[in-house]
Design an enzyme around this catalytic site. Sequence first.
Site, PDB file in Angstrom:
ATOM      1  N   ASP A 322       0.854  -1.176   0.000  1.00 17.22           N
ATOM      2  CA  ASP A 322       0.000   0.000   0.000  1.00 17.22           C
ATOM      3  C   ASP A 322       0.903   1.244   0.000  1.00 17.22           C
ATOM      4  O   ASP A 322       2.120   1.161   0.151  1.00 17.22           O
ATOM      5  CB  ASP A 322      -0.945  -0.030   1.210  1.00 17.22           C
ATOM      6  CG  ASP A 322      -2.173   0.833   0.997  1.00 17.22           C
ATOM      7  OD1 ASP A 322      -3.193   0.585   1.634  1.00 17.22           O
ATOM      8  OD2 ASP A 322      -2.105   1.770   0.174  1.00 17.22           O
ATOM      9  N   GLU A 520     -10.454   6.938   4.265  1.00 21.13           N
ATOM     10  CA  GLU A 520      -9.446   6.364   5.157  1.00 21.13           C
ATOM     11  C   GLU A 520      -9.542   6.962   6.562  1.00 21.13           C
ATOM     12  O   GLU A 520     -10.644   7.226   7.053  1.00 21.13           O
ATOM     13  CB  GLU A 520      -8.059   6.539   4.532  1.00 21.13           C
ATOM     14  CG  GLU A 520      -7.987   5.897   3.135  1.00 21.13           C
ATOM     15  CD  GLU A 520      -6.587   5.747   2.610  1.00 21.13           C
ATOM     16  OE1 GLU A 520      -6.356   6.014   1.422  1.00 21.13           O
ATOM     17  OE2 GLU A 520      -5.693   5.351   3.387  1.00 21.13           O
TER      18      GLU A 520
END
Length: 649
Positions: A322, A520
């Site tokens: 990521d 997020e």
Amino acid sequence: MIRAVLATLAGSALAVTLLQPTSPAAGDEPLPYQDPTQPTDVRVADLLGRMTLAEKIGQMTQAERVDIDADPSLITENRLGSVLSGGGSVPADNTPEGWADMVDRYQEAALATPLGIPLLYGVDSVHGHSNLLGATVFPHNIGLGATRDPALVEEIAHITAMETRATGPQWAFAPCVCVARDDRWGRTYESFGETPRLVISMETAIDGLQGKPGQLDRPDRVLASAKHFAGDGLTAWDTGEGDYTVDQGISQVSREEFEKLALSPYVPAVKEHHVGSIMPSFSSVDWTEDGLGNPVKMHASEELITGWLKGEQEFEGFVISDWRAIRQIPGTYAEKVEASVNAGVDMFMEPIQAPNNPTGWDEFIPTLTQLVEDGDVSMARIDDAVSRILTAKFELGLFENPMTDRTHLGKVGSKAHHQVARRAAAQSQVLLRNKQGTLPLKAKQDVYVAGSNADNIGNQAGGWTLTWQGGSTNVIPGTTILDGIEKAANGDVVFSEKATKQVPRKSVGVVVVGETPYAEGFGDVGGPQWAYDPGDNGVPRPEQTMELSDADTKAVEKVCARTVSCTVLVVSGRPMVIPPALLRQTDALVASWLPGSEGAGVADVLYGRRPFTGKLPVTWPRTVDQEPINVGDADYDPLYPYGFGLRTR
Ligand code: GLC
């Protein structure tokens, strides 16, 4: 014999000297890796044997488009194997043609390398190719989970793949197969729901993106990426000041629970759906009983990536890190790289994204090179990673057709695609309360519409729309809920966001409340003002509460006191707290989630053009303090339970 000798020498300088290719002169036989009639594993082995260490490490490196857009020759010089668009990172010409031209420009730079290995371009097509202005934007996963319709999810993913591939990217960082257990998590809406069973049922998304095995080279398919491996939705993270946050935290469950809640979705993703790539989670696991022992970042977990995923599950795709996630692993940068490569990560999303960061992939390449030369990372590990990446590129048909196939370019944002988005928005609506059959409304009734999310397509689309965080002013093609009501109603329609206008007698009321977009950790409820580990970002974020805003609360009170009936719709990425006194004032209550570009689909069920069929994908709590609350909990006492949903004809 010569092949066996060469295969054993594959990684050595001698082999490279012997085999350093030159493309065959016109009329010569193509080299094996250039020959599409050869089996993929033969092509991979042949190409691997021709690659220098620099070329191999280049294939393991992913830059962000901002890093190379001004000078694509950086792709050529550094042998970069992949580029991504982070959320909101779009070409100046943010149109289907602009995207395809951008990706092709980068592709030309990759093909200018001695071996001409094509570039893989990745993007977060998580609810349509939603960075692209003009793409069809679908409901986020939490609303798709409410539909309980795997076939619809596959159809949406197929459209998403078509609109993505036709505009250049051949890889979608989707679907999130996260199981959201704490709705305070800012990524709850990226989850199909709170049970592994529901999430697994929606992994048809992988089939929609990739097609069946052997179809990846088609112009309407892309490589998928199941994420975030594993346990991203099970975490909390004590920041030490008595605060906690969820995103990127430490999984709060035992190893047994982790296998059930976090690992189980990856078994069918690998074995049944053949997902081509997997992205580890920022989060950590800690198997010590009190959970305060020695948390291990997922990106450094050899036990889970190499042992369980690649070993036990026999995952043959590749693992993509990521966004700068390896930098959260303890130690020097060399130690971070060594830990993650040896844990089994194959490709590294190491954007620089100046001016945000001083270094990225430009530090990764020499660091990994040194680790290999020092023997801290074996050539066998490098060859395993590169073989996995090359296999995906061959299966995508990139060696034969590296440039964008624009066959379906004209279908991006088509009426037919929007009709699917509208149907999905309708099927995602969950009817929670319907006193005296308030819904469906009658077209002839006069209607008074209020609330912050009645006429805001940016809010109904949510995060990951045009920009990373999304935004209330992010306007995309489509219809708002108000647009849908105005088309469906034959009576007078009055709209007043804060309900300041007078309410005409005999009107029915519709108040659309909810959240503004986030993505997020920025969407985490509670916790410190920075969303992430302060060591990496320390970016301040807005306060999230899961409670209605004062303006929305007042709008509900005003409208419900003055109308014949009062329907409240909650447009949000997760359940929101509806206080009992407020709930008593409503006649009907609908969970609308984040319906995407077609608010008209919400009006379709409000006015009975389609029935309400949705079911809660997550438990709807009475208060935030009940979180995390999930079906199966002891003393389970939510406002509305997981799976609940009233139907209308
Ligand atoms: C983000 C997300 C991940 C996304 C990636 C690329 O930080 O965690 O889901 O695919 O970066 O944008």
